[in-house]
Motif scaffolding. Sequence first.
Motif, short mmCIF file in Angstrom:
data_model
loop_
_atom_site.label_atom_id
_atom_site.label_comp_id
_atom_site.label_asym_id
_atom_site.label_seq_id
_atom_site.Cartn_x
_atom_site.Cartn_y
_atom_site.Cartn_z
N GLU A 70 -14.57 -3.74 -14.92
CA GLU A 70 -13.37 -4.46 -15.34
C GLU A 70 -12.38 -4.57 -14.18
OE1 GLU A 70 -10.60 -6.62 -17.36
OE2 GLU A 70 -12.71 -6.30 -17.82
N ARG A 71 -12.27 -3.53 -13.38
CA ARG A 71 -11.42 -3.57 -12.19
C ARG A 71 -11.89 -4.71 -11.27
NH1 ARG A 71 -8.14 0.51 -11.04
NH2 ARG A 71 -9.34 2.01 -12.23
N ASP A 72 -13.20 -4.86 -11.12
CA ASP A 72 -13.76 -5.94 -10.31
C ASP A 72 -13.38 -7.31 -10.88
OD1 ASP A 72 -15.07 -4.29 -8.44
OD2 ASP A 72 -16.91 -4.24 -9.63
N ARG A 73 -13.49 -7.48 -12.19
CA ARG A 73 -13.15 -8.76 -12.82
C ARG A 73 -11.68 -9.11 -12.59
NH1 ARG A 73 -17.06 -6.89 -16.33
NH2 ARG A 73 -15.65 -5.73 -17.67
N GLN A 74 -10.81 -8.12 -12.75
CA GLN A 74 -9.38 -8.37 -12.55
C GLN A 74 -9.09 -8.71 -11.09
OE1 GLN A 74 -7.92 -4.62 -14.05
NE2 GLN A 74 -7.59 -5.44 -16.09
N ALA A 75 -9.70 -7.98 -10.18
CA ALA A 75 -9.47 -8.25 -8.75
C ALA A 75 -9.98 -9.63 -8.38
CB ALA A 75 -10.15 -7.17 -7.91
N ALA A 76 -11.17 -10.00 -8.86
CA ALA A 76 -11.74 -11.31 -8.54
C ALA A 76 -10.83 -12.43 -9.04
CB ALA A 76 -13.13 -11.44 -9.16
N GLY A 110 2.54 -7.45 -5.25
CA GLY A 110 2.07 -7.07 -6.58
C GLY A 110 1.23 -8.14 -7.26
N LEU A 111 1.09 -9.31 -6.67
CA LEU A 111 0.33 -10.39 -7.30
C LEU A 111 -1.13 -10.06 -7.56
CD1 LEU A 111 1.69 -13.53 -5.40
CD2 LEU A 111 2.09 -12.91 -7.79
N THR A 112 -1.69 -9.21 -6.73
CA THR A 112 -3.13 -8.92 -6.86
C THR A 112 -3.39 -7.47 -7.26
OG1 THR A 112 -3.31 -8.44 -4.50
CG2 THR A 112 -3.80 -10.70 -5.21
N ARG A 113 -2.42 -6.81 -7.82
CA ARG A 113 -2.59 -5.38 -8.11
C ARG A 113 -2.89 -5.06 -9.57
NH1 ARG A 113 0.99 -1.46 -4.51
NH2 ARG A 113 -0.59 -0.05 -5.30
N THR A 114 -3.19 -6.05 -10.39
CA THR A 114 -3.57 -5.79 -11.78
C THR A 114 -4.73 -4.81 -11.84
OG1 THR A 114 -2.90 -8.03 -12.34
CG2 THR A 114 -4.25 -6.88 -13.95
N ALA A 115 -5.69 -5.01 -10.96
CA ALA A 115 -6.89 -4.15 -10.93
C ALA A 115 -6.59 -2.71 -10.55
CB ALA A 115 -7.92 -4.74 -9.97
N CYS A 116 -5.43 -2.46 -9.99
CA CYS A 116 -5.08 -1.13 -9.52
C CYS A 116 -4.50 -0.23 -10.62
CB CYS A 116 -4.09 -1.24 -8.37
SG CYS A 116 -4.68 -2.25 -6.99
N ALA A 117 -4.21 -0.80 -11.77
CA ALA A 117 -3.63 -0.02 -12.87
C ALA A 117 -4.56 1.15 -13.21
CB ALA A 117 -3.42 -0.89 -14.09
N GLY A 118 -4.01 2.34 -13.18
CA GLY A 118 -4.77 3.54 -13.51
C GLY A 118 -5.63 4.08 -12.38
N CYS A 119 -5.61 3.47 -11.24
CA CYS A 119 -6.42 3.95 -10.11
C CYS A 119 -5.79 5.20 -9.51
CB CYS A 119 -6.52 2.87 -9.03
SG CYS A 119 -7.39 3.42 -7.54
N GLU A 120 -6.63 6.17 -9.22
CA GLU A 120 -6.13 7.43 -8.66
C GLU A 120 -5.56 7.27 -7.25
OE1 GLU A 120 -9.40 10.29 -7.26
OE2 GLU A 120 -10.49 8.87 -8.52
N TRP A 121 -5.85 6.17 -6.59
CA TRP A 121 -5.38 5.94 -5.22
C TRP A 121 -4.12 5.06 -5.19
CZ3 TRP A 121 -7.68 8.97 -1.84
CH2 TRP A 121 -8.95 9.44 -2.13
N ALA A 122 -3.64 4.58 -6.32
CA ALA A 122 -2.53 3.61 -6.37
C ALA A 122 -1.27 4.12 -5.67
CB ALA A 122 -2.22 3.23 -7.81
N GLU A 123 -0.95 5.39 -5.85
CA GLU A 123 0.26 5.93 -5.22
C GLU A 123 0.13 5.92 -3.69
OE1 GLU A 123 2.59 10.16 -5.20
OE2 GLU A 123 1.88 9.43 -7.15
N LEU A 124 -1.03 6.32 -3.19
CA LEU A 124 -1.26 6.28 -1.74
C LEU A 124 -1.17 4.85 -1.23
CD1 LEU A 124 -2.12 7.54 0.98
CD2 LEU A 124 -4.50 7.20 0.26
N CYS A 125 -1.79 3.92 -1.94
CA CYS A 125 -1.75 2.52 -1.52
C CYS A 125 -0.31 1.99 -1.49
CB CYS A 125 -2.63 1.67 -2.42
SG CYS A 125 -4.39 2.06 -2.26
N SER A 126 0.48 2.35 -2.48
CA SER A 126 1.88 1.92 -2.50
C SER A 126 2.64 2.48 -1.31
CB SER A 126 2.56 2.35 -3.80
OG SER A 126 2.01 1.64 -4.89
N ALA A 127 2.39 3.73 -0.96
CA ALA A 127 3.04 4.34 0.20
C ALA A 127 2.65 3.60 1.48
CB ALA A 127 2.69 5.82 0.29
#
Length: 143
Positions: A70-76, A110-127
Amino acid sequence: MTIRLRAHHLLCMLTYVGKGYTPAFTVNYDRIAERLSQGEEIVIVEGPDDVCAPLLTEAEPHCFNDSVAERDRQAARDIGDLLGRRIGAGERIEPDAILLAKLRAGFGSGLTRTACAGCEWAELCSAIVNDAYTGVKVGGPPC
């Protein structure tokens, strides 16, 4: 050669700074990041890709989970909307400076970050985004 990436890894590569799930994962991703930085072609795949390879020997690799698909579908969808083109299995992408800049701009806004919801790396990526992509291993910070 061609680098096989699943769609959500088009997002992950933007903020990769050498951190990962295991030492083997990081060594593998470092090699992929170097190849991407040299402009090696990407082909989009469904399911586990070259980045996933070191994790596939685990008892239950998360790479096969429905949540990852599902993360792949959202990112695509989001990346396709951003670039104005289809992003799906079999599509080929050249990771040049212009593409990376567009992807980073979409990711940072933030336009392409829907797929990042709930990802354990999201905080690092935001930093990393907040630090202007300092230290990224694919293509370096945008101009």
